[in-house]
Scaffold this motif. Sequence first.
Motif, mmCIF file in Angstrom:
data_model
loop_
_atom_site.group_PDB
_atom_site.id
_atom_site.type_symbol
_atom_site.label_atom_id
_atom_site.label_comp_id
_atom_site.label_asym_id
_atom_site.label_seq_id
_atom_site.Cartn_x
_atom_site.Cartn_y
_atom_site.Cartn_z
ATOM 1 N N ASP A 242 56.530 45.644 43.523
ATOM 2 C CA ASP A 242 57.729 45.439 42.712
ATOM 3 C C ASP A 242 57.742 44.090 41.980
ATOM 4 O OD1 ASP A 242 59.969 46.578 41.659
ATOM 5 O OD2 ASP A 242 61.326 45.775 43.190
ATOM 6 N N THR A 243 56.577 43.695 41.487
ATOM 7 C CA THR A 243 56.490 42.512 40.620
ATOM 8 C C THR A 243 55.581 42.866 39.445
ATOM 9 O OG1 THR A 243 54.519 41.695 41.723
ATOM 10 C CG2 THR A 243 56.629 40.882 42.562
ATOM 11 N N TYR A 244 55.540 41.989 38.445
ATOM 12 C CA TYR A 244 54.583 42.191 37.356
ATOM 13 C C TYR A 244 53.163 42.215 37.890
ATOM 14 C CZ TYR A 244 57.888 41.676 33.471
ATOM 15 O OH TYR A 244 58.875 41.874 32.580
ATOM 16 N N ALA A 245 52.902 41.349 38.896
ATOM 17 C CA ALA A 245 51.550 41.275 39.457
ATOM 18 C C ALA A 245 51.101 42.641 39.947
ATOM 19 C CB ALA A 245 51.500 40.249 40.588
ATOM 20 N N ALA A 246 52.010 43.385 40.582
ATOM 21 C CA ALA A 246 51.653 44.702 41.095
ATOM 22 C C ALA A 246 51.248 45.635 39.956
ATOM 23 C CB ALA A 246 52.827 45.299 41.857
ATOM 24 N N LEU A 247 51.845 45.461 38.788
ATOM 25 C CA LEU A 247 51.511 46.316 37.652
ATOM 26 C C LEU A 247 50.187 45.911 37.014
ATOM 27 C CD1 LEU A 247 55.011 46.505 35.912
ATOM 28 C CD2 LEU A 247 53.821 48.350 37.109
ATOM 29 N N ILE A 248 49.846 44.628 37.124
ATOM 30 C CA ILE A 248 48.704 44.098 36.374
ATOM 31 C C ILE A 248 47.419 44.036 37.193
ATOM 32 C CG2 ILE A 248 47.841 42.001 35.257
ATOM 33 C CD1 ILE A 248 50.844 41.519 34.435
ATOM 34 N N VAL A 249 47.522 43.475 38.399
ATOM 35 C CA VAL A 249 46.312 43.133 39.157
ATOM 36 C C VAL A 249 45.334 44.292 39.367
ATOM 37 C CG1 VAL A 249 45.504 42.274 41.405
ATOM 38 C CG2 VAL A 249 47.392 41.142 40.231
ATOM 39 N N PRO A 250 45.806 45.516 39.699
ATOM 40 C CA PRO A 250 44.811 46.555 39.979
ATOM 41 C C PRO A 250 43.885 46.858 38.813
ATOM 42 C CG PRO A 250 46.994 47.268 40.638
ATOM 43 C CD PRO A 250 47.176 46.005 39.872
ATOM 44 N N PHE A 251 44.290 46.496 37.594
ATOM 45 C CA PHE A 251 43.492 46.893 36.422
ATOM 46 C C PHE A 251 42.715 45.744 35.787
ATOM 47 C CE2 PHE A 251 47.315 49.548 36.711
ATOM 48 C CZ PHE A 251 46.700 50.752 37.013
ATOM 49 N N THR A 252 42.740 44.571 36.428
ATOM 50 C CA THR A 252 42.108 43.420 35.779
ATOM 51 C C THR A 252 40.598 43.551 35.696
ATOM 52 O OG1 THR A 252 42.202 42.342 37.900
ATOM 53 C CG2 THR A 252 43.867 41.709 36.288
ATOM 54 N N ILE A 253 40.008 44.245 36.661
ATOM 55 C CA ILE A 253 38.560 44.446 36.582
ATOM 56 C C ILE A 253 38.320 45.861 36.094
ATOM 57 C CG2 ILE A 253 36.399 44.495 37.853
ATOM 58 C CD1 ILE A 253 37.711 42.538 39.818
ATOM 59 N N SER A 254 37.813 45.952 34.868
ATOM 60 C CA SER A 254 37.586 47.267 34.282
ATOM 61 C C SER A 254 36.092 47.565 34.292
ATOM 62 C CB SER A 254 38.116 47.289 32.859
ATOM 63 O OG SER A 254 37.588 48.396 32.176
ATOM 64 N N ALA A 255 35.684 48.489 35.142
ATOM 65 C CA ALA A 255 34.269 48.863 35.190
ATOM 66 C C ALA A 255 33.840 49.440 33.846
ATOM 67 C CB ALA A 255 34.036 49.880 36.313
ATOM 68 N N PHE A 256 34.753 50.191 33.242
ATOM 69 C CA PHE A 256 34.434 50.763 31.937
ATOM 70 C C PHE A 256 34.220 49.663 30.903
ATOM 71 C CE2 PHE A 256 36.020 52.313 27.801
ATOM 72 C CZ PHE A 256 35.003 53.204 27.536
ATOM 73 N N GLY A 257 35.083 48.639 30.958
ATOM 74 C CA GLY A 257 34.950 47.524 30.025
ATOM 75 C C GLY A 257 33.626 46.796 30.212
ATOM 76 N N LEU B 153 38.499 38.598 30.115
ATOM 77 C CA LEU B 153 38.078 37.379 30.808
ATOM 78 C C LEU B 153 37.044 37.689 31.886
ATOM 79 C CD1 LEU B 153 39.205 34.522 30.335
ATOM 80 C CD2 LEU B 153 40.499 34.788 32.449
ATOM 81 N N ILE B 154 37.153 38.851 32.498
ATOM 82 C CA ILE B 154 36.226 39.204 33.577
ATOM 83 C C ILE B 154 35.051 40.020 33.047
ATOM 84 C CG2 ILE B 154 36.013 40.576 35.689
ATOM 85 C CD1 ILE B 154 38.978 39.635 36.237
ATOM 86 N N ALA B 155 35.343 40.954 32.140
ATOM 87 C CA ALA B 155 34.291 41.878 31.705
ATOM 88 C C ALA B 155 33.224 41.184 30.860
ATOM 89 C CB ALA B 155 34.901 43.041 30.922
ATOM 90 N N LEU B 156 33.614 40.234 30.008
ATOM 91 C CA LEU B 156 32.623 39.638 29.110
ATOM 92 C C LEU B 156 31.544 38.846 29.855
ATOM 93 C CD1 LEU B 156 33.870 40.776 26.598
ATOM 94 C CD2 LEU B 156 33.817 38.505 25.586
ATOM 95 N N PRO B 157 31.935 37.912 30.740
ATOM 96 C CA PRO B 157 30.880 37.216 31.482
ATOM 97 C C PRO B 157 30.047 38.173 32.334
ATOM 98 C CG PRO B 157 32.966 36.066 31.705
ATOM 99 C CD PRO B 157 33.261 37.372 31.044
ATOM 100 N N ALA B 158 30.707 39.168 32.949
ATOM 101 C CA ALA B 158 29.971 40.123 33.788
ATOM 102 C C ALA B 158 28.983 40.913 32.937
ATOM 103 C CB ALA B 158 30.946 41.067 34.483
ATOM 104 N N ALA B 159 29.447 41.372 31.780
ATOM 105 C CA ALA B 159 28.585 42.157 30.902
ATOM 106 C C ALA B 159 27.421 41.303 30.390
ATOM 107 C CB ALA B 159 29.392 42.688 29.725
ATOM 108 N N TYR B 160 27.706 40.036 30.098
ATOM 109 C CA TYR B 160 26.648 39.133 29.626
ATOM 110 C C TYR B 160 25.584 38.978 30.699
ATOM 111 C CZ TYR B 160 24.271 34.832 28.345
ATOM 112 O OH TYR B 160 23.315 33.902 28.048
ATOM 113 N N ALA B 161 26.031 38.753 31.935
ATOM 114 C CA ALA B 161 25.074 38.590 33.031
ATOM 115 C C ALA B 161 24.242 39.846 33.211
ATOM 116 C CB ALA B 161 25.810 38.250 34.321
ATOM 117 N N LEU B 162 24.885 41.003 33.126
ATOM 118 C CA LEU B 162 24.156 42.256 33.333
ATOM 119 C C LEU B 162 23.211 42.561 32.179
ATOM 120 C CD1 LEU B 162 26.939 44.531 34.828
ATOM 121 C CD2 LEU B 162 24.919 43.670 35.990
#
Lengths: 385, 278
Positions: free
Chosen positions: B140-155, B90-99
């Motif tokens: 100690d929530t799902y958010a803690a497991l997920i949020v740090p990786f939502t923006i993938s520079a590699f992606g 959701l984040i990488a595709l629009p960002a990659a398109y813009a770049l």
Amino acid sequence: MAMFELTGVRKSFERTEVLKGVDLDIADGEFISLVGPSGCGKSTLLRIIAGLEDQTDGSVRIGGDVVDGIRPADRNLAMVFQSYALYPHLTVFNNIAVPLRMRRLSALQRLPLVRWLVPGTRSAECGIHADVEKVAELLGMRDLLHRKPAQLSGGQRQRVAVGRAIVREPRGFLLDEPLSNLDAKLRVHMRTEIAQLHRRLAATFIYVTHDQAEAMTMSDRIAVMMDGNIIQIGSPDDVYDDPQDLRVAEFIGSPKINILEGATVGEDRALVLAGHRIPISVSEQAGRSISVGIRPEAMRLASSEGALVSGRLAHKENLGAEVLLHVDVDGQSAPVIVRLDHGGARSIRIGEMIDLTFAMEDLRLFDKAGRRVGAKAAQKELAYG
Amino acid sequence: MSTARGISLWGLLRHVLLLIAAAIVLLPFVWMIVTSLKPQSEIFLSEIRWWPERLHAVENYTKAFDRAPLMRFLLNGAIVTVTIFMLQVLIALPAAYALAKLRFWGREAVFALVLFCILIPPQATAIPVFLLFHHLGILDTYAALIVPFTISAFGIFLMRQFFMTVPDDLVDAARMDGISEIGIVWRVMLPTALPALTAFGIFSIVAHWNDYFWPLIAVNSKELFTPPVGVATFRNEEAGTDYGPLMAAATIIIAPLIIAFLLAQRRFIEGITFTGMK
């Protein structure tokens, strides 16, 4: 359908000026070609008309409305691209249906699955279906509708691209070198097809090409572009017979026009060409060098007394219906090309001397800057610039 | 004759070398699976036994499921990896398109920053992120497991490189047809980029399924453990030296990845080689 008016259109990319103030009026229903060598700005001009590129200065009016700053889709124009630009993941049917869906369906009606719950989707889809079928019929590709672009030949893809353009009945068609990816035979065929399509739709066509033959064969008018300017605009005959600039003369016509180096001499400003004094008076001061343009078909074989130019036959190209002679003339850098009808010059061998002549009214004279120069015969006017 | 023999000898040597290399990589896995089938008494034999005399598979695997909530760990793993991947797309595709396709001031600088971000190891930012999440109260929530990786520079980088190969004419045609810029990302770029997206998906899912470091830091409750963390604690607290069930659990947690890879193998290879345009 609409007329187009371009006034003072300029475009710069960083520091290079690609368009230097283009003025162009295109009549409703006209087929106009923008022709010129690559890098002359013709594609940029087309993209500005389409709205894909913003001009740095000047304005574009379509059907009387200023369209500057209006999104490409809202200008209601269709474009056919050189690479066809079909959506690779969609079938031919869906490719053609995209512009209709974008226009006739709401955002909700375009969502997968949910769309069928929105009232009106089914009837709109029916209308789209009928329109796509109609276009497929018109272009003779009904049996291709369920194929993907990768399964089509170049000519078929080209036809799908045209179909996608005509399906929504736009105000005008913009074609950006649509034939240059096709092989030579198909290109000639598609030329006819596009010209017929123009007659059938009676819509405005703006056609960009670097191929002067395409421009000559299809257009009502040709605009020749060089270095970001339109340097001549007129009917194919005008541009061919009466080039106002040396670059136009050289660009239009195949084989290329012969350019011979001449000069004006004496008080009557007569033209001297390859050692012969040509009995015309040039409207340019004496002592200036003059480029003399003569179309290959205006050259004639002559007896040695009547010769105006003589040279050695370097090469002979037999094209069946016609023969092209390449003649090396002393003092001229490029060989002079002579076009003769079928069977002409059969007895002449390579390396033999031949004598050539031409009619005074077939000369096109240009000054050092490449501008057309007028000339008069001793008594009557022959050509003018 | 002699040359043909030379080639076949070289070919033989090559294959022996490759087999040795493959064995080095595969042996631990094979040993894990074999161990998971053995009873405790056979695991600690001094001889190497490739196949148990007494098959103990059913016991080991049921024990593994009994002793730890393995299904829960697997479910957590699925929730976390799939959500991460979807948000990354959701984040990488629009960002990659813009770049790749939009012209704007500072585009090259932004892209350089993206490249720079690829170089930052996640361990380097773990402590600041941990403190941040502590203040936000989402440890100690799902958010803690997920949020740090939502923006993938590699992606972003990978998709941008792929989008660069998509002809500009296609984007322009979509604009002429009336598709909005965001619409172009999802309706035109996404379908053409499916091979690349599959490749990215496999990288992303494998990385986060197997991630041990961050889940170990971010969550404490057993209900939120991802498979690797779950199996690790399984060893410490529950099983002690009971290696049969432990290896069974390890086998279970890597099985979904291997099955997914086998199913998507062809697409994965396609994605890696980036074929298929036009």
